[in-house]
Design an enzyme around this catalytic site. Structure first.
Site, PDB file in Angstrom:
ATOM      1  CB  SER A  95      16.651  39.420  56.333  1.00  0.00           C
ATOM      2  OG  SER A  95      15.545  39.244  55.480  1.00  0.00           O
TER       3      SER A  95
ATOM      4  CG  HIS B 260      13.708  40.985  59.494  1.00  0.00           C
ATOM      5  ND1 HIS B 260      13.045  41.970  60.207  1.00  0.00           N
ATOM      6  CD2 HIS B 260      13.514  41.290  58.183  1.00  0.00           C
ATOM      7  CE1 HIS B 260      12.493  42.838  59.355  1.00  0.00           C
ATOM      8  NE2 HIS B 260      12.752  42.438  58.116  1.00  0.00           N
TER       9      HIS B 260
HETATM   10  C1  DX5 Z   1      13.677  44.410  52.044  1.00  0.00           C
HETATM   11  C2  DX5 Z   1      13.486  43.559  53.259  1.00  0.00           C
HETATM   12  C3  DX5 Z   1      14.728  43.343  54.020  1.00  0.00           C
HETATM   13  C4  DX5 Z   1      15.763  42.539  53.270  1.00  0.00           C
HETATM   14  C5  DX5 Z   1      17.115  42.980  53.740  1.00  0.00           C
HETATM   15  O1  DX5 Z   1      12.452  44.685  51.491  1.00  0.00           O
HETATM   16  O2  DX5 Z   1      12.551  44.155  54.145  1.00  0.00           O
HETATM   17  O3  DX5 Z   1      14.477  42.746  55.278  1.00  0.00           O
HETATM   18  O4  DX5 Z   1      15.607  41.160  53.446  1.00  0.00           O
HETATM   19  O5  DX5 Z   1      18.055  42.377  52.946  1.00  0.00           O
HETATM   20  P1  DX5 Z   1      19.525  42.951  52.759  1.00  0.00           P
HETATM   21  O6  DX5 Z   1      20.172  42.904  54.103  1.00  0.00           O
HETATM   22  O7  DX5 Z   1      20.119  42.002  51.774  1.00  0.00           O
HETATM   23  O8  DX5 Z   1      19.394  44.352  52.236  1.00  0.00           O
HETATM   24 ZN    ZN Z   2      12.422  43.406  56.264  1.00  0.00          ZN
END
Ligand code: DX5
Ligand code: ZN
Length: 220
Positions: A9, A34
């Protein structure tokens, strides 16, 4: 069995070194980018918008998986297609006419995804499962990176896998939020296909190596 995917992400990247981080993902074992788009209304946070996505796409060489955490996503379907999104995911909770929205995403040549919040039951997707290319099960409440994984997610993955099999659908199951090397294997065993990882990758000392480790965990 197709190989399981990792989608770092970009929300957790260093925005002052975005090109560097995009190129790190290009060279890594990661499968997708992502991209979290937040509007400050559907979720209590604002991430980044079109100009930043345009510049990410300029450098990215892998599938662009866009996760819209915005109200009224229909207004921006064409915009995100034109920007180069390959998968466009909207929230179930933000769509009054989900079936129509899914058709509109596909008409723009993208794969259609539906994300569900932790409180949303997977059974609500059964009547449209054959129209959905990807279901993104939120394993945290959307809005922020770095939150803790909600354990109830495993049950949801299993239930969704049953729905997909029962309907002979080819929908992919993506998990988003709090993914680490501690829960990755259990998520895949429950039936997930794609794991999003933000903080766990970018806050590690060697993100490239962390991606490699995650890929090995989920494909062995
Ligand atoms: C949360 C996002 C996720 C986030 C995940 O609202 O949709 O994609 O970036 O981040 P981590 O892996 O740090 O939980
Ligand atoms: Zn996300």
């Amino acid at each position: 069995m197709a190989s399981k995917r990792i989608a770092p992400s970009v929300l957790a990247a260093d925005f002052a070194n975005l090109q560097r981080d995009v190129e790190m993902i290009n060279k890594s074992d990661a499968d997708w980018f992502h991209i979290d788009i937040m509007d400050g209304v559907f979720v209590p946070n604002i991430s980044f918008g079109m100009p930043v996505l345009r510049d990410i796409v300029k450098h990215a060489t892998k599938t662009i998986d866009v996760h819209l955490m915005i109200v009224d996503p229909d207004r921006y379907i064409k915009t995100f297609a034109d920007l180069g999104s390959n998968i466009l995911t909207v929230h179930y909770e933000a769509c009054t006419h989900l079936h129509r929205t899914l058709q509109a995403i596909k008409a723009e040549g993208m794969k259609a995804g539906v994300a569900i919040n932790p409180h949303t039951n997977v059974s609500l997707l059964e009547d449209v499962i054959n129209d959905i290319d990807l279901v993104c099960i939120m394993s945290v409440n959307p809005g922020f990176g770095g939150q803790s994984f909600i354990e109830n997610t495993y049950k949801k993955v299993k239930q969704l896998r049953e729905i997909i099999v029962r309907n002979n659908a080819s929908t992919l199951i993506e998990i988003d939020g709090g993914v680490t090397n501690k829960n990755a294997k259990q998520l895949i065993d429950a039936g997930a296909d794609v794991l999003v990882a933000g903080s766990f990758v970018f806050k590690s000392t060697n993100p490239n190596q962390t991606i490699k480790e995650l890929k090995e965990i989920i494909n062995t």
